[in-house]
Design a protein around this motif. Sequence first.
Motif, PDB file in Angstrom:
ATOM      1  N   THR A  83       3.403   4.729   8.671  1.00 33.00           N
ATOM      2  CA  THR A  83       2.817   4.739   7.327  1.00 33.00           C
ATOM      3  C   THR A  83       1.518   3.949   7.317  1.00 33.00           C
ATOM      4  N   LEU A  84       0.518   4.544   6.691  1.00 29.25           N
ATOM      5  CA  LEU A  84      -0.804   3.923   6.646  1.00 29.25           C
ATOM      6  C   LEU A  84      -1.241   3.816   5.191  1.00 29.25           C
ATOM      7  N   CYS A  85      -1.585   2.610   4.775  1.00 31.45           N
ATOM      8  CA  CYS A  85      -2.041   2.405   3.398  1.00 31.45           C
ATOM      9  C   CYS A  85      -3.570   2.254   3.429  1.00 31.45           C
ATOM     10  N   ILE A 130      -9.568   9.501  10.156  1.00 30.07           N
ATOM     11  CA  ILE A 130      -9.154  10.821  10.641  1.00 30.07           C
ATOM     12  C   ILE A 130      -8.723  10.732  12.105  1.00 30.07           C
ATOM     13  N   LYS A 131      -9.492   9.971  12.879  1.00 29.89           N
ATOM     14  CA  LYS A 131      -9.150   9.803  14.298  1.00 29.89           C
ATOM     15  C   LYS A 131      -7.779   9.149  14.460  1.00 29.89           C
ATOM     16  N   ARG A 132      -7.487   8.166  13.586  1.00 27.02           N
ATOM     17  CA  ARG A 132      -6.181   7.493  13.678  1.00 27.02           C
ATOM     18  C   ARG A 132      -5.060   8.476  13.383  1.00 27.02           C
ATOM     19  N   ILE A 133      -5.274   9.315  12.358  1.00 28.51           N
ATOM     20  CA  ILE A 133      -4.220  10.269  11.992  1.00 28.51           C
ATOM     21  C   ILE A 133      -3.987  11.241  13.148  1.00 28.51           C
ATOM     22  N   GLN A 134      -5.066  11.570  13.843  1.00 30.98           N
ATOM     23  CA  GLN A 134      -4.943  12.529  14.943  1.00 30.98           C
ATOM     24  C   GLN A 134      -4.318  11.910  16.192  1.00 30.98           C
ATOM     25  N   THR A 135      -4.477  10.592  16.362  1.00 26.83           N
ATOM     26  CA  THR A 135      -4.034  10.010  17.633  1.00 26.83           C
ATOM     27  C   THR A 135      -2.810   9.093  17.520  1.00 26.83           C
ATOM     28  N   GLU A 136      -2.523   8.580  16.307  1.00 24.81           N
ATOM     29  CA  GLU A 136      -1.349   7.710  16.176  1.00 24.81           C
ATOM     30  C   GLU A 136      -0.191   8.524  15.595  1.00 24.81           C
ATOM     31  N   GLN A 137       1.012   7.917  15.559  1.00 23.19           N
ATOM     32  CA  GLN A 137       2.166   8.702  15.086  1.00 23.19           C
ATOM     33  C   GLN A 137       2.371   8.532  13.572  1.00 23.19           C
ATOM     34  N   ILE A 138       1.298   8.748  12.799  1.00 20.29           N
ATOM     35  CA  ILE A 138       1.332   8.520  11.359  1.00 20.29           C
ATOM     36  C   ILE A 138       1.891   9.742  10.637  1.00 20.29           C
ATOM     37  N   THR A 139       2.842   9.498   9.706  1.00 21.38           N
ATOM     38  CA  THR A 139       3.393  10.632   8.955  1.00 21.38           C
ATOM     39  C   THR A 139       3.047  10.556   7.471  1.00 21.38           C
ATOM     40  N   GLU A 140       2.730   9.350   6.967  1.00 23.79           N
ATOM     41  CA  GLU A 140       2.362   9.243   5.550  1.00 23.79           C
ATOM     42  C   GLU A 140       1.108   8.384   5.363  1.00 23.79           C
ATOM     43  N   ILE A 141       0.225   8.874   4.494  1.00 27.66           N
ATOM     44  CA  ILE A 141      -0.969   8.117   4.120  1.00 27.66           C
ATOM     45  C   ILE A 141      -0.850   7.787   2.641  1.00 27.66           C
ATOM     46  N   ILE A 142      -0.846   6.496   2.317  1.00 26.39           N
ATOM     47  CA  ILE A 142      -0.836   6.089   0.911  1.00 26.39           C
ATOM     48  C   ILE A 142      -2.272   5.764   0.508  1.00 26.39           C
ATOM     49  N   LEU A 143      -2.791   6.500  -0.464  1.00 25.20           N
ATOM     50  CA  LEU A 143      -4.151   6.211  -0.923  1.00 25.20           C
ATOM     51  C   LEU A 143      -4.067   5.159  -2.029  1.00 25.20           C
ATOM     52  N   ALA A 144      -4.379   3.915  -1.689  1.00 24.84           N
ATOM     53  CA  ALA A 144      -4.289   2.811  -2.651  1.00 24.84           C
ATOM     54  C   ALA A 144      -5.703   2.421  -3.069  1.00 24.84           C
ATOM     55  N   LEU A 145      -6.347   3.347  -3.763  1.00 22.82           N
ATOM     56  CA  LEU A 145      -7.707   3.076  -4.232  1.00 22.82           C
ATOM     57  C   LEU A 145      -7.672   2.732  -5.709  1.00 22.82           C
ATOM     58  N   ASN A 146      -8.706   2.063  -6.168  1.00 21.55           N
ATOM     59  CA  ASN A 146      -8.733   1.637  -7.564  1.00 21.55           C
ATOM     60  C   ASN A 146      -8.940   2.834  -8.492  1.00 21.55           C
ATOM     61  N   PRO A 147      -8.245   2.830  -9.649  1.00 24.51           N
ATOM     62  CA  PRO A 147      -8.313   3.989 -10.547  1.00 24.51           C
ATOM     63  C   PRO A 147      -9.552   3.968 -11.437  1.00 24.51           C
ATOM     64  N   PRO A 164      -5.864  19.124   5.741  1.00 22.23           N
ATOM     65  CA  PRO A 164      -5.599  19.974   6.915  1.00 22.23           C
ATOM     66  C   PRO A 164      -4.898  19.240   8.054  1.00 22.23           C
ATOM     67  N   LEU A 165      -4.698  17.934   7.949  1.00 21.75           N
ATOM     68  CA  LEU A 165      -4.210  17.165   9.092  1.00 21.75           C
ATOM     69  C   LEU A 165      -2.686  17.086   9.172  1.00 21.75           C
ATOM     70  N   ASN A 166      -2.006  17.790   8.280  1.00 20.69           N
ATOM     71  CA  ASN A 166      -0.551  17.870   8.361  1.00 20.69           C
ATOM     72  C   ASN A 166       0.117  16.492   8.291  1.00 20.69           C
ATOM     73  N   VAL A 167      -0.271  15.733   7.260  1.00 21.19           N
ATOM     74  CA  VAL A 167       0.301  14.411   7.064  1.00 21.19           C
ATOM     75  C   VAL A 167       0.631  14.304   5.574  1.00 21.19           C
ATOM     76  N   ARG A 168       1.713  13.570   5.244  1.00 19.90           N
ATOM     77  CA  ARG A 168       2.095  13.427   3.848  1.00 19.90           C
ATOM     78  C   ARG A 168       1.097  12.508   3.145  1.00 19.90           C
ATOM     79  N   LEU A 169       0.551  12.972   2.020  1.00 20.42           N
ATOM     80  CA  LEU A 169      -0.426  12.178   1.269  1.00 20.42           C
ATOM     81  C   LEU A 169       0.204  11.706  -0.028  1.00 20.42           C
ATOM     82  N   THR A 170       0.150  10.404  -0.278  1.00 25.13           N
ATOM     83  CA  THR A 170       0.674   9.908  -1.558  1.00 25.13           C
ATOM     84  C   THR A 170      -0.357   9.006  -2.226  1.00 25.13           C
ATOM     85  N   LEU A 171      -0.134   8.830  -3.525  1.00 24.92           N
ATOM     86  CA  LEU A 171      -1.048   8.064  -4.356  1.00 24.92           C
ATOM     87  C   LEU A 171      -0.238   6.975  -5.041  1.00 24.92           C
ATOM     88  N   LEU A 172      -0.797   5.796  -5.190  1.00 27.70           N
ATOM     89  CA  LEU A 172      -0.095   4.743  -5.943  1.00 27.70           C
ATOM     90  C   LEU A 172       0.204   5.272  -7.332  1.00 27.70           C
TER      91      LEU A 172
END
Length: 201
Positions: A83-85, A130-147, A164-172
């Motif tokens: 998981t990557l935040c 993008i490079k990290r998503i392609q090379t590490e074993q990441i399955t979820e990206i949490i986008l914790a940006l300010n609203p 297109p990177l086939n990873v689960r995308l979530t938002l706070l």
Amino acid sequence: MIQYPPQIKNLIESFAKLPGIGRKTAERFVFYLIKQEKEELYQFANHLAKLHEANFTCPQCFNFSPRQGLCDICGDEKRDKTTLCVVEEFHDLSNIENTKLYNGLYHVLGGKIDPPSGMTADRLKIRELIKRIQTEQITEIILALNPDIQGEGTILYLRKELLPLNVRLTLLARGLPMGGNIEYADEVTLSNALKGRQALN
Ligand SMILES: [Zn+2]
């Protein structure tokens, strides 16, 4: 206005440049410091002078690192590496860490897309993400940006790039008030925003 000696005037001006510090607070700082022991002041000045040496950045997540190489979070074997935040700045990372609810890794973008102030997508660490998503074993990206408007724009941009990177995308979850800042959110609000995160794909 009262004319201060230059030593006092200069220091007031320096403090007044800090974010959120007005002239009155700057004066209070200086009048507090002026009463302190000389050794205490030298130590304070020494800490300030050494600050520019603290420029180690983690080559993986762009968090501060106490040394050259991976930061403590990236180097911690117990963290969940799937998981990557994604945050704008270091202080957002630090506030999410304080909730003690998140055990994954981070990626610090270094700002948000804001073309009028010269902040274009290529100046953020998006290629590295993008490079990290392609090379590490990441399955979820949490986008914790300010609203705020720039944060929302950056989320839209990242969504387009990352879908297109086939990873689960979530938002706070929108527990944060519109225009509210992750930096200033209390721990309960942030915990709820993390727990209630919503899928973007
Ligand atoms: Zn790191």
